[in-house]
Design a protein around this motif. Structure first.
Motif, PDB file in Angstrom:
ATOM      1  N   CYS A 155      -9.333 115.643  53.367  1.00 36.86           N
ATOM      2  CA  CYS A 155      -7.988 115.069  52.784  1.00 36.86           C
ATOM      3  C   CYS A 155      -7.516 114.293  53.724  1.00 36.86           C
ATOM      4  O   CYS A 155      -6.702 113.631  53.660  1.00 36.86           O
ATOM      5  N   GLY A 156      -8.170 113.827  54.954  1.00 46.34           N
ATOM      6  CA  GLY A 156      -7.835 112.816  55.869  1.00 46.34           C
ATOM      7  C   GLY A 156      -7.740 111.524  55.314  1.00 46.34           C
ATOM      8  O   GLY A 156      -7.268 110.456  55.890  1.00 46.34           O
ATOM      9  N   ILE A 157      -8.647 111.491  54.341  1.00 40.15           N
ATOM     10  CA  ILE A 157      -8.661 110.124  53.470  1.00 40.15           C
ATOM     11  C   ILE A 157      -7.149 109.743  53.115  1.00 40.15           C
ATOM     12  O   ILE A 157      -6.722 108.502  53.212  1.00 40.15           O
ATOM     13  N   CYS A 158      -6.564 110.470  52.797  1.00 38.74           N
ATOM     14  CA  CYS A 158      -5.092 110.432  52.244  1.00 38.74           C
ATOM     15  C   CYS A 158      -4.041 109.934  53.446  1.00 38.74           C
ATOM     16  O   CYS A 158      -2.961 109.592  53.063  1.00 38.74           O
ATOM     17  N   ASN A 159      -4.597 109.967  54.695  1.00 34.42           N
ATOM     18  CA  ASN A 159      -3.784 109.670  55.942  1.00 34.42           C
ATOM     19  C   ASN A 159      -4.078 108.271  56.268  1.00 34.42           C
ATOM     20  O   ASN A 159      -3.617 107.898  57.142  1.00 34.42           O
ATOM     21  N   CYS A 201      -8.686 109.597  42.617  1.00 33.00           N
ATOM     22  CA  CYS A 201      -8.000 108.576  43.205  1.00 33.00           C
ATOM     23  C   CYS A 201      -7.062 108.932  44.108  1.00 33.00           C
ATOM     24  O   CYS A 201      -6.773 109.945  44.219  1.00 33.00           O
ATOM     25  N   LEU A 202      -6.128 107.991  44.665  1.00 31.22           N
ATOM     26  CA  LEU A 202      -5.167 108.260  45.652  1.00 31.22           C
ATOM     27  C   LEU A 202      -4.011 109.179  45.192  1.00 31.22           C
ATOM     28  O   LEU A 202      -3.450 109.851  45.953  1.00 31.22           O
ATOM     29  N   ALA A 203      -3.818 108.982  43.887  1.00 34.73           N
ATOM     30  CA  ALA A 203      -2.578 109.695  43.378  1.00 34.73           C
ATOM     31  C   ALA A 203      -2.895 111.318  43.687  1.00 34.73           C
ATOM     32  O   ALA A 203      -1.887 111.643  43.468  1.00 34.73           O
ATOM     33  N   ASP A 204      -4.049 111.776  43.580  1.00 33.05           N
ATOM     34  CA  ASP A 204      -4.454 113.129  43.674  1.00 33.05           C
ATOM     35  C   ASP A 204      -4.045 113.555  45.186  1.00 33.05           C
ATOM     36  O   ASP A 204      -4.084 114.844  45.260  1.00 33.05           O
ATOM     37  N   GLY A 241      -1.256 121.466  47.475  1.00 33.15           N
ATOM     38  CA  GLY A 241      -2.343 122.442  47.998  1.00 33.15           C
ATOM     39  C   GLY A 241      -3.691 121.615  48.294  1.00 33.15           C
ATOM     40  O   GLY A 241      -4.654 122.006  48.509  1.00 33.15           O
ATOM     41  N   PHE A 242      -3.571 120.171  47.945  1.00 33.55           N
ATOM     42  CA  PHE A 242      -4.851 119.557  47.959  1.00 33.55           C
ATOM     43  C   PHE A 242      -5.575 119.525  49.502  1.00 33.55           C
ATOM     44  O   PHE A 242      -6.431 119.909  49.598  1.00 33.55           O
ATOM     45  N   CYS A 243      -4.759 119.235  50.418  1.00 31.73           N
ATOM     46  CA  CYS A 243      -5.160 119.040  51.671  1.00 31.73           C
ATOM     47  C   CYS A 243      -5.210 120.545  52.407  1.00 31.73           C
ATOM     48  O   CYS A 243      -4.274 120.872  53.347  1.00 31.73           O
ATOM     49  N   THR A 244      -6.191 121.201  52.138  1.00 30.39           N
ATOM     50  CA  THR A 244      -6.281 122.341  52.714  1.00 30.39           C
ATOM     51  C   THR A 244      -7.562 122.658  53.779  1.00 30.39           C
ATOM     52  O   THR A 244      -7.674 123.528  54.310  1.00 30.39           O
ATOM     53  N   GLY A 245      -8.321 121.641  53.465  1.00 29.10           N
ATOM     54  CA  GLY A 245      -9.652 121.570  54.290  1.00 29.10           C
ATOM     55  C   GLY A 245      -9.400 120.996  55.698  1.00 29.10           C
ATOM     56  O   GLY A 245      -8.521 120.695  56.187  1.00 29.10           O
TER      57      GLY A 245
END
Length: 1209
Positions: free
Chosen positions: A864-868, A886-889, A894-898
């Motif tokens: 989930c660091g990709i989102c940052n 895609c980035l919208a996800d 709860g996506f960034c849990t890992g």
């Protein structure tokens, strides 16, 4: 009697005076000197007259047959220094200056114990000064200037107690100045300039109380000005310029009461000029150029004897003090690039003796003060490169002695004044805002030779303007709005250069122009000339440079051009010339630069090109040339020699791209040893890549894309050490990429192998080549694992910015070593067979802005660091099994849990750096948008209204919304909006603010998607609502992807992409991969190369022949803007001029489709840029607009900005 006679002889000898014996010896030595230096040379003829006594020879002075002076100055002897000179023991004066003696000085000079004056200047003497020279204790003058002496000055110089003059300038003497010089109490003249002396000036020199002249300039002396200088109160001349002296100028310098000349320039001084400088009442010249001084004292006005003041090249950052007006004797004032601000002081008008004034390159503002009208003695005024404004004053005509006036690069406006000055030779007023026509009286300045008025707003014609300028040699009018035809009388003037480019001149090229006997250079580019190039061009035999680029010339290149035997530059690109390249052209054997690109030339390239042995730059691209490349094409590129008079701008360019050339690349290409850029792309070349390409020692870029080449991609094995770019895409190359590619291409920066048939695996070190920033291997059949793991010694130095490995057969997984590629901003490996989970180190690629991992077989959680990653603008994960497409996800609950990084943990410095990158990109696109809008308003629309209605429904109405009231009750009336009086102040926000306001660019805030990117609604903390556009990457110029730095040439590229979007109706990215590499620029090139020009344009645009012709011209301009090589792109001024020419074709009303978000964003962009005054500070800028307004309200805002637009209900 014999013994008695012998005794008498002994007595005679004993009592004979020694002087008589010396005289006898000197006579013999004179004969020896004659035989040494004059034999067979034909000068000093009286030295050979048998009846003339040696003491009567020219240059010889004797006292009772004893030689006391030898003066052979300026006699061209050119022989080794005669050692027999040391035998003249009574010699008092020796002058061998300017004789051309060579070799070292003999030690025998030390025998001249009576020598008082020694002058050996202006010879070719070498070596160190002999130690015996310092034993000449009676010496008063020693002049050794302008030789090749080396070594150091010996401390033994202290023995020369009677020395009054020591001059050793213009030699190669090194080392420190010996302190023993300070013991020479009688020294009056010391000249050490132009040597290699170093160290500081010894304080002992302060003991030279009799010294009048001190010159130690042009050495490597360091430290500060020595304190002892204040004790040298008799000094008249001090020159310490061009050294490495530092520190402030000492206040004690005011104690040099007798100083008349003080030269301290080109050092590293700092601080202000000391106030005590005003105490030097006898000072006539003060020269302080090229230092780092920061202040000018008011007391400079106390230097009442001052005749010359030079303060150029400093960092004053202040106004020129008004006390300068007290310098009544001042004749020369130089303050070039001195950092001066404010107005030119009106008190300067009191300096009635001023002859020369140079204020070039400062920040003076306001008008030229009227008080300067009284400077009737002035000969030269240079105020170029300031911010001066107002009209050029008419009272300049009072300056009857004026010869040169330089007013360029200011903000002068209004008409040109009439200056009937009989001595005026140079009038330069380029790059201002001058308007109106050129007055017919301009030639009342009968002596005028140089007239530079380029880059202004002058209009009218020149049919009579210069008819009376009978001495005019330079005429530069380029970059104005002049129109009409070129007058015939220009050929009757003594013109040497004629520069009329970037105007609106029309008609045919005049026949009579080519009858001139003096013109060396003609530039007529970017005008509207039509018709053929006249046959009479061959009459201008003196012509050296001819440029008629970007006009509407047609027909063949005349054969008579071969008569221009002195021609070195010929540039005719961007016309409609047709037919074959005439063989006669190759009679112009002095040609260095030949550019016939972007025409309709056909036929083959003649083998007679081998006659152009000086050729250094050849561009025949974008024509219809066919047949094979002649082997003789490299003859001119085989040597670095070219005419001395020629300036080679694009040294080593060989461009044959985008033609219809066939056959093999000739093996003789190896003879192009001076080629630096080889461009053969966009042809129909076949066969294999010749291994001889590997023998080009200077080549930096090779373009072979878009041909039908087969075989291996790298058929040579020896290192090609200068090659930085290799482009082989869209061919039929096969085989594997050699494992030794890193050794073969050690400095490769950009490698494009896409769209071929390459197989095998990637070499392990390919991605880790030290200089590699761009690698495209997409659309091949490569397999195996992508080797992101570098050898240990290279892991920290990977510089890869772009990697495209899409549409291959790669397998395996991505490991954590991808984090070594810290500079990576573009990663595309979609459509492969990659497996495994995505490495968490993918999130460490903080510069990433494009990521495509789609159509693989990845599984497991996505990091989930990709989102940052702040700069990431595009990401595609579809076709995998990672729960994210895609980035919208990223905003899914709860996506960034890992394992990953939370945005809050990003360090502030990283955010600032990434935000700066985004903002630079935003500003670039904003600038090109504004230029485009201004063009549409002022050029295409002119005085006719432009109907903005949907194409599909020309009579449809624009539906109002419930928010009509936001514009008031008078919303139906056209608005007149003053951009300077917007209600809200300009907002300055950071990238972090933008992220928070849009919830990390959540899709729930999307309000539109235009050609440049997605538009988001954002609410700032204080309640303001703003529009944020997140840009796509299609407008980025290629070098930005490598360096992450913006440039003016990059702006031109981006503007070209915008024009292509408008013409084609296509977005900048997402084109067919097989038709130009997936981007708009490549697609347009592919369509042009395959003869599909007519299919390029948006089918919704008008189809009339007039409109199509105009669009074709704009297309040509866009293609010039988007060429790969930055140096080949036009300047923005040239683009505007070209668009202006395209605009001259009258067209009917243009009907275009306008969407709500396009209008809103256009208004926001326009207002933002026009209110943003300091583009040097990279900041995110937004403007307050109302999003609840419908399309009609947005259209009315647009209408208020541009009153020529008609709003249709």
């Amino acid at each position: 009697m014999g013994p008695h006679c012998f005794f008498i002889l002994i007595l005679l000898i004993c009592f004979t005076p020694s002087s008589a014996l010396a005289g006898h010896n000197d006579i013999n030595t004179l004969f020896k000197l004659r035989d040494t230096i004059t034999e067979g040379k034909g000068f000093l003829r009286d030295w050979f007259h048998s009846e003339k006594a040696p003491c009567s020879w020219s240059g010889i002075t004797c006292v009772e047959h004893t030689v006391v002076e030898i003066d052979l100055s300026s006699v061209p002897i050119y022989a080794p220094f005669p050692s027999c000179v040391g035998l003249f023991q009574s010699l008092a004066r020796l002058n061998f200056s300017g004789c051309g003696f060579s070799g070292e000085l003999p030690d025998a000079l030390g025998n001249l114990h009576n020598l008082e004056q020694l002058d050996l200047s202006h010879n070719q003497l070498t070596g160190a000064l002999p130690v015996s020279l310092y034993g000449l204790k009676t010496l008063k003058e020693m002049v050794l200037d302008n030789n090749f002496f080396s070594g150091q000055l010996s401390p033994a110089i202290a023995q020369l107690k009677y020395l009054k003059k020591l001059s050793v300038s213009s030699n190669s003497i090194s080392g420190a100045i010996p302190p023993e010089l300070g013991s020479l109490q009688n020294l009056e003249f010391l000249d050490l300039h132009m040597n290699a002396l170093n160290g500081s000036i010894p304080a002992a020199l302060g003991n030279l109380s009799q010294l009048l002249h001190l010159d130690a300039s042009q050495n490597n002396i360091c430290g500060s000005i020595f304190p002892g200088i204040t004790a040298m109160t008799n000094l008249v001349t001090v020159d310490l310029s061009s050294n490495a002296l530092v520190g402030p100028l000492p206040r004690e310098i005011g104690q040099l009461q007798n100083a008349q000349l003080l030269i301290l320039g080109h050092n590293g001084f700092n601080g202000s000029i000391p106030e005590e400088i005003g105490e030097l009442k006898l000072l006539e010249a003060l020269e302080l150029p090229g230092c780092k001084l920061t202040g000018i004292p008011w007391t400079v006005g106390d230097l009442r004897s001052l005749r010359k003041l030079d303060i150029s090249g400093n960092d004053f950052g202040t106004e020129l003090p008004a006390s300068i007006g007290k310098l009544g004797n001042l004749t020369r004032l130089s303050a070039r690039s001195a950092g001066l601000t404010g107005n030119i002081p009106r008190e300067l008008g009191n300096c009635k003796k001023l002859v020369f004034v140079d204020f070039n390159g400062n920040s003076f503002s306001g008008p030229i003060p009227e008080e300067l009208a009284g400077l009737e003695a002035i000969v030269t005024l240079d105020v170029q490169g300031n911010n001066l404004s107002g009209h050029i004053p008419d009272w300049i005509r009072n300056w009857a002695n004026l010869r040169s006036i330089y007013l360029g690069q200011n903000m002068f406006s209004g008409p040109l004044p009439v200056l009937p000055l009989q001595h005026l030779v140079v009038f330069s007023a380029e790059t201002n805002m001058l308007s109106g026509s050129i007055p017919g009286e301009i030639c009342q300045a009968k002596s005028l030779q140089s007239l530079r008025l380029h880059n202004n707003n002058l209009n009218g014609n020149i049919m009579k303007a210069f008819k009376g300028c009978k001495n005019l040699t330079e005429l530069n009018l380029q970059g104005n709005h002049l129109h009409g035809e070129i007058p015939h009388y220009l050929s009757e003037l003594p013109l040497v250069t004629v520069q009329l480019s970037q105007n609106n001149f029309t008609g045919k090229l005049p026949e009579k122009l080519w009858e001139s006997s003096t013109i060396l250079e003609i530039t007529l580019s970017y005008n509207q000339f039509t018709g053929p190039i006249p046959e009479s061009i061959g009459r201008l035999s003196s012509l050296q440079r001819l440029q008629i680029d970007s006009n509407y010339l047609e027909g063949p290149i005349p054969r008579s051009i071969g008569a221009l035997r002195n021609l070195t530059n010929l540039s005719l690109w961007g016309n409609s010339l047709s037919g074959n390249i005439p063989l006669e052209l190759f009679n112009c054997r002095n040609l260095v630069t030949l550019d016939l690109s972007s025409n309709n030339l056909s036929g083959h390239i003649p083998s007679a090109i081998s006659h152009l042995t000086f050729l250094n730059s050849l561009n025949l691209s974008s024509n219809q040339l066919s047949s094979a490349i002649p082997a003789e094409i490299c003859v001119g590129f085989g040597s670095a020699a070219h005419p001395d008079s020629e300036f080679v701008q694009h040294h080593g360019l060989l461009d044959l791209s985008y033609n219809r050339l066939t056959g093999h690349i000739p093996t003789a290409i190896k003879n192009c040893v001076m080629v630096t850029v080889l461009n053969l792309q966009g042809n129909m070349l076949s066969g294999t890549i010749p291994p001889e390409l590997g023998e080009l020692p200077n080549v930096t870029a090779i373009y072979l894309s878009h041909n039908t080449l087969v075989g291996p991609m790298l058929p040579w094995s020896a290192p090609l050490v200068q090659l930085q770019g290799l482009f082989l895409s869209n061919n039929h190359l096969d085989g594997s990429i050699p494992a030794e590619i890193g050794q073969i291409l050690p400095k490769i920066e950009k490698l494009d192998l896409s769209s071929n048939a390459l197989t095998g695996t990637l070499p392990e070190s390919l991605l880790c080549i030290n200089y590699l920033t761009y690698l495209d291997i997409s659309n091949n059949s490569l397999s195996g694992q992508i080797p992101f793991s570098c050898p240990q010694e290279k892991e920290a130095s990977s510089s890869l910015i772009l990697f495209n490995g899409s549409s291959n057969h790669f397998s395996g997984n991505l490991d954590e070593s991808i984090s070594n590629f810290t500079q990576l901003s573009f990663l595309d490996i979609h459509n492969n067979s990659l497996t495994g989970s995505l490495p968490f180190s993918l999130s460490d690629l903080s510069y990433l802005n494009y990521l495509d991992l789609s159509s693989n077989d990845f599984h497991g959680p996505a990091p989930c660091g990709i989102c940052n990653i702040v700069g990431l603008t595009f990401a595609n994960f579809s076709g995998n099994h990672i729960g994210m497409s895609c980035l919208a996800d990223c905003v899914a609950e709860g996506f960034c849990t890992g394992k990953g990084f939370d945005r809050k943990t990003l360090n502030s410095s990283g955010r600032v750096r990434r935000a700066a990158i985004i903002c630079v990109s935003i500003l670039i696109v904003i600038i090109v948008l504004v230029l485009l809008v201004v063009y549409l308003k002022r050029k295409l629309l002119r005085s006719r209204p432009l109907a903005l209605v949907p194409v599909s429904k020309a009579k449809a109405t624009i539906e109002p919304t419930s928010s009509d009231e936001l514009l008031g009750k008078k919303f139906r009336e056209p608005l007149s909006i003053n951009l300077a009086t917007f209600e809200h102040a300009l907002l300055r926000v950071t990238a972090d603010d933008i992220q928070k306001a849009t919830e990390n660019f959540s899709k729930v805030h999307i309000i539109g998607d235009g050609g440049f990117g997605t538009v988001y609604r954002a609410a700032l903390p204080e309640g303001r609502r703003v529009a944020i556009k997140r840009l796509h990457g299609g407008h980025q110029f290629q070098e930005y992807g490598q360096t992450m730095k913006s440039s003016t040439k990059g702006d031109v590229y981006s503007f070209g992409v915008v024009m292509l979007e408008l013409l084609t109706g296509r977005p900048p990215t997402g084109q067919e991969e097989g038709e130009g590499g997936g981007n708009l620029v490549g697609w347009v090139r592919w369509m042009m190369a395959h003869g599909k020009e007519d299919e390029l344009f948006d089918p919704c645009l008008p189809v009339s022949s007039v409109w199509r012709e105009q669009m074709a011209r704009v297309l040509a301009i866009a293609r010039d803007c988007t060429v790969d090589e930055p140096w080949k792109r036009p300047t923005m001024l040239e683009v505007v001029k070209s668009l202006k020419m395209a605009e001259t074709i009258e067209c009917g009303p243009l009907v275009v489709t306008v969407t709500k978000d396009m209008l809103l964003v256009a208004v926001a962009v326009l207002v933002t840029v026009m209110r943003e005054t300091n583009a040097a500070h990279v900041q995110a800028v937004v403007i307050d607009v109302t999003f609840s307004s419908g399309p009609k309200q947005a259209l009315m805002i647009w209408q208020g900005l541009f009153k020529h637009i008609r709003c249709s209900d």
